[in-house]
Structures are given as C-alpha cells and as structure tokens.
Design an enzyme around this catalytic site. Sequence first.
Site, PDB file in Angstrom:
ATOM      1  N   LYS A 169      19.053  52.370  86.114  1.00  0.00           N
ATOM      2  CA  LYS A 169      18.526  53.265  86.995  1.00  0.00           C
ATOM      3  C   LYS A 169      18.379  52.733  88.361  1.00  0.00           C
ATOM      4  O   LYS A 169      18.153  53.278  89.431  1.00  0.00           O
ATOM      5  CB  LYS A 169      17.259  53.886  86.470  1.00  0.00           C
ATOM      6  CG  LYS A 169      17.255  54.603  85.233  1.00  0.00           C
ATOM      7  CD  LYS A 169      16.022  54.730  84.717  1.00  0.00           C
ATOM      8  CE  LYS A 169      15.968  55.117  83.167  1.00  0.00           C
ATOM      9  NZ  LYS A 169      14.717  54.894  82.655  1.00  0.00           N
ATOM     10  N   ASP A 198      21.202  39.120  88.883  1.00  0.00           N
ATOM     11  CA  ASP A 198      20.380  37.969  88.699  1.00  0.00           C
ATOM     12  C   ASP A 198      20.974  36.825  88.144  1.00  0.00           C
ATOM     13  O   ASP A 198      21.669  36.088  88.728  1.00  0.00           O
ATOM     14  CB  ASP A 198      19.227  38.565  87.639  1.00  0.00           C
ATOM     15  CG  ASP A 198      18.096  37.716  87.485  1.00  0.00           C
ATOM     16  OD1 ASP A 198      18.213  36.658  86.926  1.00  0.00           O
ATOM     17  OD2 ASP A 198      16.965  38.269  87.563  1.00  0.00           O
ATOM     18  N   LYS A 242      20.156  36.827  93.458  1.00  0.00           N
ATOM     19  CA  LYS A 242      19.223  35.579  93.142  1.00  0.00           C
ATOM     20  C   LYS A 242      20.210  34.614  92.982  1.00  0.00           C
ATOM     21  O   LYS A 242      20.658  34.084  91.946  1.00  0.00           O
ATOM     22  CB  LYS A 242      18.228  35.718  92.070  1.00  0.00           C
ATOM     23  CG  LYS A 242      17.203  36.884  92.144  1.00  0.00           C
ATOM     24  CD  LYS A 242      16.367  37.086  90.781  1.00  0.00           C
ATOM     25  CE  LYS A 242      15.554  38.145  90.871  1.00  0.00           C
ATOM     26  NZ  LYS A 242      14.943  38.542  89.550  1.00  0.00           N
ATOM     27  N   ARG A 275       9.494  51.808  90.947  1.00  0.00           N
ATOM     28  CA  ARG A 275      10.908  52.210  91.487  1.00  0.00           C
ATOM     29  C   ARG A 275      10.879  52.692  92.913  1.00  0.00           C
ATOM     30  O   ARG A 275      11.599  52.731  93.599  1.00  0.00           O
ATOM     31  CB  ARG A 275      11.776  52.870  90.577  1.00  0.00           C
ATOM     32  CG  ARG A 275      12.154  52.301  89.281  1.00  0.00           C
ATOM     33  CD  ARG A 275      13.182  53.310  88.646  1.00  0.00           C
ATOM     34  NE  ARG A 275      13.090  52.875  87.144  1.00  0.00           N
ATOM     35  CZ  ARG A 275      14.207  51.974  86.829  1.00  0.00           C
ATOM     36  NH1 ARG A 275      14.682  51.303  87.575  1.00  0.00           N
ATOM     37  NH2 ARG A 275      14.070  51.685  85.302  1.00  0.00           N
TER      38      ARG A 275
HETATM   39  P1  XMP Z   1      21.684  40.004  85.367  1.00  0.00           P
HETATM   40  O1  XMP Z   1      20.839  38.921  84.709  1.00  0.00           O
HETATM   41  O2  XMP Z   1      22.527  40.698  84.234  1.00  0.00           O
HETATM   42  O3  XMP Z   1      20.468  41.267  85.557  1.00  0.00           O
HETATM   43  O4  XMP Z   1      22.131  39.806  86.364  1.00  0.00           O
HETATM   44  C1  XMP Z   1      21.111  42.389  86.071  1.00  0.00           C
HETATM   45  C2  XMP Z   1      20.091  43.608  85.863  1.00  0.00           C
HETATM   46  O5  XMP Z   1      18.622  42.954  85.539  1.00  0.00           O
HETATM   47  C3  XMP Z   1      17.764  43.720  86.234  1.00  0.00           C
HETATM   48  N1  XMP Z   1      16.889  42.893  86.891  1.00  0.00           N
HETATM   49  C4  XMP Z   1      15.872  42.987  87.613  1.00  0.00           C
HETATM   50  N2  XMP Z   1      15.108  44.040  87.684  1.00  0.00           N
HETATM   51  N3  XMP Z   1      13.458  43.125  88.987  1.00  0.00           N
HETATM   52  C5  XMP Z   1      13.772  44.261  88.334  1.00  0.00           C
HETATM   53  O6  XMP Z   1      13.292  45.085  88.400  1.00  0.00           O
HETATM   54  C6  XMP Z   1      14.310  41.784  88.935  1.00  0.00           C
HETATM   55  O7  XMP Z   1      13.721  40.846  89.722  1.00  0.00           O
HETATM   56  C7  XMP Z   1      15.489  41.927  88.223  1.00  0.00           C
HETATM   57  N4  XMP Z   1      16.562  40.801  88.004  1.00  0.00           N
HETATM   58  C8  XMP Z   1      17.474  41.752  87.215  1.00  0.00           C
HETATM   59  C9  XMP Z   1      18.565  44.790  87.117  1.00  0.00           C
HETATM   60  O8  XMP Z   1      18.485  46.107  86.404  1.00  0.00           O
HETATM   61  C10 XMP Z   1      19.807  44.237  87.229  1.00  0.00           C
HETATM   62  O9  XMP Z   1      20.836  45.050  87.423  1.00  0.00           O
END
Ligand code: XMP
Length: 184
Positions: free
Chosen positions: A46, A107, A135, A169
Amino acid sequence: MGSALPNDIDHVLLTEEQISSKLEEMAAQIDADYAGKDLLLVGVLKGAVMVMADLSRKLQHTTVAMDWMAVSSYGSGTKSSGVVRILKDLDADLEGRHVLIVEDIIDSGLTLSWLMSNLRSRGCASLEVAAMLRKPDAMKVELDVKYIGYDIPNEFVVGYGLDYAEKYRTLPYVGTLAPHVYEN
Ligand code: XMP
Ligand code: MG
C-alpha cells in the site's frame, strides 16, 4: 512546517515541499524517456499509493495506465524477511508493455529484486523502477533503479504512504518515529 508534530514523530526527514519538488524532477525525466510511448505504472500497495498518485499526475507527455500489486515481505514488523508473497496480482498482461514499477522505499532491496524478476518473466518490452526513497546502507542486493527520489539514512520512517502497523500513512511528510512507539 507547523510546530505541532504528532507526539509519535521524532523528526521530519523530508517535507511535503521537498517531496513534491523531487517528484517534479522525476516526472520530467520519465516524460523525456517515455515520450510517445504508452507506459504502464505498477504501484506496489500500500506504501506507494501516495507516490503513484502524485508522480502520475505530474507526467505531462506520457500516456499512462495504472495497475497495482500487493506483496508481503514484512508483516507488521520493521525487518524484511526476504520471503515475498503475492497478496494481489496485476490485472494487466505485461506482454510487450513498457512497465515502470512505482515504489515508496527500497530498504534491503529484497522485495524489489524479487518483483523485478517476477515482472520481467512476464515478457515486458521494458522494465524500470521509480522509487521515492532508498536506504543505501541497508541494501543487501545490487539493483538497477533508474529513477530515485532521496537517499535516506538507515532508520525506519513513516508518512507519505509509509506505515508502522498501518498508522501514519497519511502524514504529508516523511519522518522518523519516536522510540516510545516501538516500545509499546
Ligand atoms: P525491502 O527491505 O525488501 O523492503 O527493500 C521494502 C518494503 O519494506 C517496507 N519498508 C518500510 N516501510 N518504513 C516503512 O513504513 C520504512 O522505513 C521501511 N523500509 C522498508 C516498504 O513497504 C517497502 O516497500
Ligand atoms: Mg512498498
């Protein structure tokens, strides 16, 4: 920025204005790159809802269709598991289409890496990614992301589509959570 931050927000990382002006730049690049083509934007539910809504409306010269996918890699916690499940698949057939994945945040990159190979296997003419946030210090895989908004520190952030346990959100900015929120 008003003085009254919600109690749960520690500090603002990106203001509404910073987000909006970055999206203008990204839209201009996308417009230039896809001029004369039909583009399918694939939003990842979402979190990408806000980026999708705002970025797509800044595209002036590209004909876009929108579709949505929901995947799960986090549950309600804050760490990527690397295990991705499709909760909602696309309605569109990707065969021969120019596809741009629209993401809120990269992330570890594990979700996107999985998503890119999944969509690529469906026969798109091209596949690129536009992500509002990244990140760099958290990334565990090499990813080729064509359009990137802001690189941010390796902290959990909320707002502008991003949630913690489905909250925050709708904040118009991106901010960090106060420690007391996690301790509850
Ligand atoms: P990865 O680690 O697979 O994660 O790159 C991607 C998804 O994880 C969620 N995500 C976050 N959601 N704050 C959030 O609210 C954050 O700092 C965060 N880091 C990762 C997000 O859904 C992203 O698409
Ligand atoms: Mg996401």
